[in-house]
Design an enzyme around this catalytic site. Structure first.
Site, PDB file in Angstrom:
ATOM      1  N   TYR A   1      -1.778  -0.911  10.923  1.00 22.06           N
ATOM      2  CA  TYR A   1      -2.026  -1.478   9.585  1.00 22.06           C
ATOM      3  C   TYR A   1      -0.818  -1.200   8.680  1.00 22.06           C
ATOM      4  CZ  TYR A   1      -3.641  -1.641   4.755  1.00 22.06           C
ATOM      5  OH  TYR A   1      -3.735  -1.891   3.412  1.00 22.06           O
TER       6      TYR A   1
ATOM      7  N   SER B   1       0.837  -1.196   0.000  1.00 19.68           N
ATOM      8  CA  SER B   1       0.000   0.000   0.000  1.00 19.68           C
ATOM      9  C   SER B   1       0.871   1.244   0.000  1.00 19.68           C
ATOM     10  CB  SER B   1      -0.855  -0.026   1.272  1.00 19.68           C
ATOM     11  OG  SER B   1      -1.424   1.242   1.505  1.00 19.68           O
TER      12      SER B   1
ATOM     13  N   LYS C   1       2.154  -3.768   6.931  1.00 14.56           N
ATOM     14  CA  LYS C   1       2.560  -3.820   5.516  1.00 14.56           C
ATOM     15  C   LYS C   1       4.073  -3.614   5.387  1.00 14.56           C
ATOM     16  CE  LYS C   1      -1.444  -4.459   3.530  1.00 14.56           C
ATOM     17  NZ  LYS C   1      -1.733  -5.741   2.885  1.00 14.56           N
TER      18      LYS C   1
HETATM   19  P1  NAD Z   1     -10.948  -7.168   1.210  1.00 14.79           P
HETATM   20  O1  NAD Z   1     -11.188  -7.155   2.678  1.00 14.79           O
HETATM   21  O2  NAD Z   1     -12.099  -7.011   0.289  1.00 14.79           O
HETATM   22  O3  NAD Z   1     -10.184  -8.518   0.804  1.00 14.79           O
HETATM   23  C1  NAD Z   1      -9.303  -9.191   1.685  1.00 14.79           C
HETATM   24  C2  NAD Z   1      -9.758 -10.645   1.769  1.00 14.79           C
HETATM   25  O4  NAD Z   1      -8.885 -11.350   2.651  1.00 14.79           O
HETATM   26  C3  NAD Z   1     -11.175 -10.788   2.326  1.00 14.79           C
HETATM   27  O5  NAD Z   1     -11.944 -11.566   1.416  1.00 14.79           O
HETATM   28  C4  NAD Z   1     -10.990 -11.508   3.670  1.00 14.79           C
HETATM   29  O6  NAD Z   1     -12.063 -12.392   3.943  1.00 14.79           O
HETATM   30  C5  NAD Z   1      -9.674 -12.235   3.457  1.00 14.79           C
HETATM   31  N1  NAD Z   1      -8.895 -12.499   4.662  1.00 14.79           N
HETATM   32  C6  NAD Z   1      -8.593 -11.634   5.670  1.00 14.79           C
HETATM   33  N2  NAD Z   1      -7.835 -12.249   6.596  1.00 14.79           N
HETATM   34  C7  NAD Z   1      -7.652 -13.528   6.163  1.00 14.79           C
HETATM   35  C8  NAD Z   1      -6.961 -14.654   6.681  1.00 14.79           C
HETATM   36  N3  NAD Z   1      -6.316 -14.582   7.851  1.00 14.79           N
HETATM   37  N4  NAD Z   1      -6.989 -15.805   5.978  1.00 14.79           N
HETATM   38  C9  NAD Z   1      -7.655 -15.888   4.799  1.00 14.79           C
HETATM   39  N5  NAD Z   1      -8.334 -14.859   4.258  1.00 14.79           N
HETATM   40  C10 NAD Z   1      -8.318 -13.692   4.937  1.00 14.79           C
HETATM   41  O7  NAD Z   1      -9.819  -6.071   0.906  1.00 14.79           O
HETATM   42  P2  NAD Z   1      -9.259  -5.549  -0.480  1.00 14.79           P
HETATM   43  O8  NAD Z   1      -9.606  -4.127  -0.596  1.00 14.79           O
HETATM   44  O9  NAD Z   1      -9.585  -6.492  -1.556  1.00 14.79           O
HETATM   45  O10 NAD Z   1      -7.698  -5.601  -0.152  1.00 14.79           O
HETATM   46  C11 NAD Z   1      -6.871  -6.668  -0.563  1.00 14.79           C
HETATM   47  C12 NAD Z   1      -5.460  -6.384  -0.097  1.00 14.79           C
HETATM   48  O11 NAD Z   1      -5.026  -5.142  -0.650  1.00 14.79           O
HETATM   49  C13 NAD Z   1      -5.311  -6.270   1.410  1.00 14.79           C
HETATM   50  O12 NAD Z   1      -4.095  -6.879   1.798  1.00 14.79           O
HETATM   51  C14 NAD Z   1      -5.231  -4.762   1.640  1.00 14.79           C
HETATM   52  O13 NAD Z   1      -4.501  -4.451   2.790  1.00 14.79           O
HETATM   53  C15 NAD Z   1      -4.522  -4.305   0.382  1.00 14.79           C
HETATM   54  N6  NAD Z   1      -4.793  -2.892   0.050  1.00 14.79           N
HETATM   55  C16 NAD Z   1      -6.081  -2.475  -0.116  1.00 14.79           C
HETATM   56  C17 NAD Z   1      -6.335  -1.125  -0.378  1.00 14.79           C
HETATM   57  C18 NAD Z   1      -7.753  -0.620  -0.523  1.00 14.79           C
HETATM   58  O14 NAD Z   1      -7.960   0.581  -0.412  1.00 14.79           O
HETATM   59  N7  NAD Z   1      -8.735  -1.470  -0.812  1.00 14.79           N
HETATM   60  C19 NAD Z   1      -5.270  -0.214  -0.498  1.00 14.79           C
HETATM   61  C20 NAD Z   1      -3.979  -0.683  -0.355  1.00 14.79           C
HETATM   62  C21 NAD Z   1      -3.747  -2.030  -0.069  1.00 14.79           C
HETATM   63  N1  UFG Z   2     -12.795  11.208   3.298  1.00 11.58           N
HETATM   64  C1  UFG Z   2     -13.816  12.065   3.635  1.00 11.58           C
HETATM   65  N2  UFG Z   2     -14.962  11.529   4.142  1.00 11.58           N
HETATM   66  C2  UFG Z   2     -15.137  10.187   4.335  1.00 11.58           C
HETATM   67  C3  UFG Z   2     -14.077   9.312   3.960  1.00 11.58           C
HETATM   68  C4  UFG Z   2     -12.907   9.854   3.459  1.00 11.58           C
HETATM   69  O1  UFG Z   2     -13.697  13.279   3.486  1.00 11.58           O
HETATM   70  O2  UFG Z   2     -16.209   9.762   4.807  1.00 11.58           O
HETATM   71  C5  UFG Z   2     -11.562  11.771   2.695  1.00 11.58           C
HETATM   72  C6  UFG Z   2     -10.299  11.498   3.495  1.00 11.58           C
HETATM   73  O3  UFG Z   2     -10.105  12.483   4.478  1.00 11.58           O
HETATM   74  C7  UFG Z   2      -9.235  11.505   2.392  1.00 11.58           C
HETATM   75  C8  UFG Z   2      -9.976  10.944   1.171  1.00 11.58           C
HETATM   76  O4  UFG Z   2     -11.364  11.143   1.441  1.00 11.58           O
HETATM   77  O5  UFG Z   2      -8.852  12.824   2.103  1.00 11.58           O
HETATM   78  C9  UFG Z   2      -9.722   9.471   0.914  1.00 11.58           C
HETATM   79  O6  UFG Z   2      -9.977   8.729   2.095  1.00 11.58           O
HETATM   80  P1  UFG Z   2     -10.082   7.138   2.105  1.00 11.58           P
HETATM   81  O7  UFG Z   2     -10.418   6.724   3.490  1.00 11.58           O
HETATM   82  O8  UFG Z   2     -10.960   6.675   1.009  1.00 11.58           O
HETATM   83  O9  UFG Z   2      -8.604   6.673   1.695  1.00 11.58           O
HETATM   84  P2  UFG Z   2      -7.200   6.951   2.395  1.00 11.58           P
HETATM   85  O10 UFG Z   2      -6.352   7.673   1.398  1.00 11.58           O
HETATM   86  O11 UFG Z   2      -7.334   7.549   3.728  1.00 11.58           O
HETATM   87  O12 UFG Z   2      -6.649   5.474   2.615  1.00 11.58           O
HETATM   88  C10 UFG Z   2      -6.743   4.434   1.626  1.00 11.58           C
HETATM   89  C11 UFG Z   2      -6.842   3.097   2.337  1.00 11.58           C
HETATM   90  C12 UFG Z   2      -5.559   2.799   3.070  1.00 11.58           C
HETATM   91  C13 UFG Z   2      -4.408   2.893   2.120  1.00 11.58           C
HETATM   92  C14 UFG Z   2      -4.380   4.233   1.435  1.00 11.58           C
HETATM   93  C15 UFG Z   2      -3.286   4.329   0.413  1.00 11.58           C
HETATM   94  O13 UFG Z   2      -7.920   3.103   3.260  1.00 11.58           O
HETATM   95  O14 UFG Z   2      -5.610   1.491   3.567  1.00 11.58           O
HETATM   96  O15 UFG Z   2      -5.628   4.461   0.787  1.00 11.58           O
HETATM   97  O16 UFG Z   2      -3.381   3.270  -0.459  1.00 11.58           O
HETATM   98  F1  UFG Z   2      -3.263   2.715   2.802  1.00 11.58           F
END
Ligand code: NAD
Ligand code: UFG
Length: 337
Positions: free
Chosen positions: A148, A124, A152
């Site tokens: 979190y 991330s 990572k």
């Molecule tokens: P998500 O929660 O939709 O998918 C993660 C999946 O992992 C889920 O289906 C959950 O059931 C499964 N899981 C969690 N713990 C587990 C375990 N111990 N064993 C087996 N399965 C398990 O999330 P996502 O948005 O698809 O994210 C996928 C990956 O990408 C995550 O590692 C997350 O940290 C990373 N990531 C997501 C974002 C974002 O904004 N969505 C940003 C940066 C990184």
């Molecule tokens: N925001 C609002 N109102 C809300 C939610 C978010 O104003 O209800 C704003 C936040 O302050 C920020 C922007 O919208 O300025 C984006 O916020 P998000 O929560 O959607 O995303 P972040 O950038 O905070 O974080 C996301 C993931 C993290 C990841 C990061 C970078 O949640 O896990 O992107 O990949 F690490």
């Protein structure tokens, strides 16, 4: 080539499954369903025209992983499984280290035992901490501001040691910026439980009339309109980045960190406007205090992904919002039927 997707029924995993299948990979999904549902399997079969093997299991179950890697003759793993809510990680750090760090150690033990040494890891942009310069390139110093992010970072560093220990390993840590949007069919998308933490699902629920208004967390940042700026990336572009990373690792060894972002930043107000345009609905909002831990702006330098992976994001903000809205509407219809 056979690829295991841990966390494969989740948001990014399910979209990546579609892209990998359509790129000719055989895909096996592995998930404990803690934040997803096996209902997605039916949708994936609808989209791809084939059933996808699924194993319900936890990544901390090393024995189950070893038998899965062998039974499905897995060549590479894409490791999505983990917990991802920043706020929750502050309250439950042990759960985050257990699922994310311990889960990855268990996966590495299983992969070592099964002699599978190609791994794509969901990292991330959070590993950059407070940006010291923009756009963020991969040489930007790493740090963590919450458990979190620290999980990572620990994993990335562990993976670097693993790759250095044995030249057979090829590992790509993909640093995602802000994934949004949904598959164009509207059948799969992001469906968070409870109140969404992230901006896009929250806006979509307001546009759909499920929530009264959006709280905009701060309008006094040093950005063009005062609201937070992020690099939103279409989840299908992100999914294609995983196919590109697997292709890259088929010819490369070692540890690699690569940004997956667009290089463009949009503010919260830009996002509200774009969803209003895509949905034809108003998105009422109020400005409230900043959210603790948020940065003013965060966006990628995506150059390395272009050069190393031959990948770049192609979908627009309008594509992101239109697909989000299509998924939102299809969810609503399926709840009503
Ligand atoms: P998500 O929660 O939709 O998918 C993660 C999946 O992992 C889920 O289906 C959950 O059931 C499964 N899981 C969690 N713990 C587990 C375990 N111990 N064993 C087996 N399965 C398990 O999330 P996502 O948005 O698809 O994210 C996928 C990956 O990408 C995550 O590692 C997350 O940290 C990373 N990531 C997501 C974002 C974002 O904004 N969505 C940003 C940066 C990184
Ligand atoms: N925001 C609002 N109102 C809300 C939610 C978010 O104003 O209800 C704003 C936040 O302050 C920020 C922007 O919208 O300025 C984006 O916020 P998000 O929560 O959607 O995303 P972040 O950038 O905070 O974080 C996301 C993931 C993290 C990841 C990061 C970078 O949640 O896990 O992107 O990949 F690490």
């Amino acid at each position: 080539m056979n690829v295991l997707l841990t966390g494969g029924t989740g948001y990014i995993g399910s979209h990546t499954a579609v892209v990998l299948l359509q790129s000719g990979y055989r895909v096996v999904l592995y998930d404990n369903l803690s934040n997803s549902s096996d209902a997605v399997l039916e949708k994936l079969a609808q989209i791809t025209g084939q059933p996808i093997p699924f194993i319900k299991g936890d990544v901390r179950d090393t024995e189950l992983l070893i038998s899965t890697l062998a039974a499905h003759r897995i060549d590479a793993v894409v490791h999505f499984a983990g917990l991802k809510a920043v706020g929750e990680s502050v309250e439950k750090p042990v759960d985050y280290y257990a699922n994310n760090v311990q889960g990855t150690i268990s996966l590495l033990q299983a992969m070592q035992s099964a002699q599978v040494k190609t791994l794509v890891f969901s990292s991330s942009a959070t590993v950059y901490g407070e940006p010291q310069f923009l756009p963020l390139d991969e040489s930007h110093p790493t740090s963590a501001t919450n458990p979190y992010g620290r999980s990572k970072l620990h994993i990335e560093e562990m993976l670097k040691d693993v790759a250095a220990s044995d030249p057979a390993w090829g590992i790509a840590c993909l640093r995602y910026f802000n994934p949004v949007g949904a598959h164009e069919s509207g059948l799969i998308g992001e469906n968070p439980n409870g109140v969404p933490n992230n901006l896009m699902p929250y806006i979509a629920q307001v546009a759909a009339g499920q929530r009264a208004e959006l709280s905009v967390f701060g309008a006094d940042y040093p950005t063009a309109d005062g609201t937070g700026v992020r690099d939103y990336i279409h989840v299908m572009d992100l999914a294609q980045g995983h196919a590109a990373a697997l292709a890259f690792l088929s010819a490369t060894i070692g540890w690699h960190a690569v940004n997956l972002g667009t290089g463009k930043g949009y503010s919260v107000l830009d996002m509200i406007q774009a969803v209003e345009k895509a949905s034809g609905q108003r998105v009422p909002y109020k400005i409230v205090a900043r959210r603790a831990g948020d940065v003013a702006a965060c966006y990628a330098d995506p150059k390395k992904a272009g050069e190393a992976l031959n990948w770049r994001a192609t979908r627009t903000l309008d594509d992101m919002c239109a697909s989000t809205w299509r998924f939102q509407q299809s969810q609503r219809l399926s709840v009503m039927s």
